[in-house]
Design an enzyme around this catalytic site. Structure first.
Site, PDB file in Angstrom:
ATOM      1  N   GLU A   1       0.028   6.074   2.689  1.00 30.37           N
ATOM      2  CA  GLU A   1      -0.484   5.025   1.811  1.00 30.37           C
ATOM      3  C   GLU A   1      -1.697   5.498   1.016  1.00 30.37           C
ATOM      4  OE1 GLU A   1      -1.868   0.332   1.827  1.00 30.37           O
ATOM      5  OE2 GLU A   1      -1.752   1.423   3.720  1.00 30.37           O
TER       6      GLU A   1
ATOM      7  N   GLU B   1       0.580  -7.673   2.205  1.00 26.87           N
ATOM      8  CA  GLU B   1      -0.708  -7.248   2.753  1.00 26.87           C
ATOM      9  C   GLU B   1      -1.846  -7.756   1.868  1.00 26.87           C
ATOM     10  OE1 GLU B   1      -2.460  -3.368   5.025  1.00 26.87           O
ATOM     11  OE2 GLU B   1      -1.951  -3.132   2.914  1.00 26.87           O
TER      12      GLU B   1
END
Length: 306
Positions: free
Chosen positions: A185, A282
């Protein structure tokens, strides 16, 4: 046109007519509404619907399933007691929900670990990857998040990249037999200054260097809007190495429709490419309480209507 009308009617059924007070509608009708037929696998997280579903994690999972969500993610899953992991896995299995990502290892936010190439840091990372395999098996997870950590200011960028690649190659060798994928990420410089992995092209380069089906990209749309923008072209350019998406609108990192990102077009593009993976929600809620949680549900129904 018929499908669009059906979706609009479903939104009205699930959320309630605009003339009704949102909070009053929540408990009178929401639980009885038909599951919304989302086109993509959006994955809420624990706490996102705690006011509507209650504090119990299993009740929250059931609430998500009741609303039509077919996936779930939990960054903190590996830190939960084994019994709780098993209970959550059973609810997901019973309700037809897929497990999304959880964080596989300790993330070093302010000091270099994998970039340094030091054996003690690599050994710690690989040990945690091995432990995360057991967590993944327990909760039926196919993906786990990896963040290579802070930059090493004492090393040239190329050496840092080589150190990270070597650690990831060894981690991939652990994950491959179990068909588990670590997703790298990239994080933005504003919220997480000083981290090594920032851009989608950098993550693409690293995944190509590792050369394993167990090392792919987690493309977080919120982070990449801040870092590089040009979202759909960058998704297209790195498509072959993307295994997972996450999102949040910018500014604010709240639900889609609260900021500048055109999520309806992005989701249309992702769906058009045949993506069958998970998109993690998220982000926070832009409003507090039950009304804020209903607003999140309404926002996803809106942007899913592409």
């Amino acid at each position: 046109m018929q499908r669009r009308k059906f979706l609009q009617n479903t939104i009205t059924t699930s959320i309630g007519a605009s003339v009704l007070p949102t909070g009053a509608f929540a408990f009178s009708n929401l639980g009885k509404a038909k599951k919304y037929p989302y086109q993509l696998k959006y994955a809420p997280h624990i706490g996102m619907f705690k006011n509507l579903a209650g504090e119990n994690v299993l009740d929250q999972l059931n609430f998500m399933a009741d609303q039509g969500f077919t996936a779930f993610e939990d960054n903190e899953m590996r830190k939960r007691p084994v019994a709780e992991q098993e209970a959550m896995a059973k609810v997901m299995q019973d309700r037809g929900m897929e497990m999304g990502v959880f964080v596989a290892h300790t993330i070093y936010w302010t000091e270099p670990n994998l970039t340094s190439g030091k054996k003690e840091y690599r050994d710690e990372f690989l040990k945690e990857i091995e432990a995360s395999v057991e967590v993944a098996k327990r909760v039926n997870a196919k993906w786990t998040t990896v963040v290579p950590g802070f930059v090493d200011l004492h090393l040239e960028h190329g050496y840092q990249t080589a150190n990270v690649v070597e650690s990831l190659k060894q981690a991939a060798a652990i994950l491959e037999p179990h068909e588990i994928t670590m997703v790298l990420e990239p994080l933005n410089f504003r919220d997480h200054p000083g981290l090594f992995l920032k851009k989608s092209a950098q993550a693409f380069e690293i995944c190509k260097a590792v050369g394993s089906p167990s090392c792919k990209i987690l493309f977080d749309i919120y982070h990449q809007q801040i870092t590089e923008g040009n979202l759909i072209p960058n998704i297209e350019a790195s498509w072959d190495e993307i295994a997972y998406f996450q999102m949040g609108d910018n500014p604010g990192r709240k639900e889609p429709t609260t900021g500048e990102i055109n999520y309806k077009n992005i989701f249309k593009y992702i769906d058009g490419r045949g993506f069958n993976g998970i998109l993690g929600m998220e982000h926070g809620n832009s409003q507090s309480g039950k009304e804020g949680e209903l607003a999140v549900i309404k926002a996803y129904q809106e942007v899913d209507n592409f």
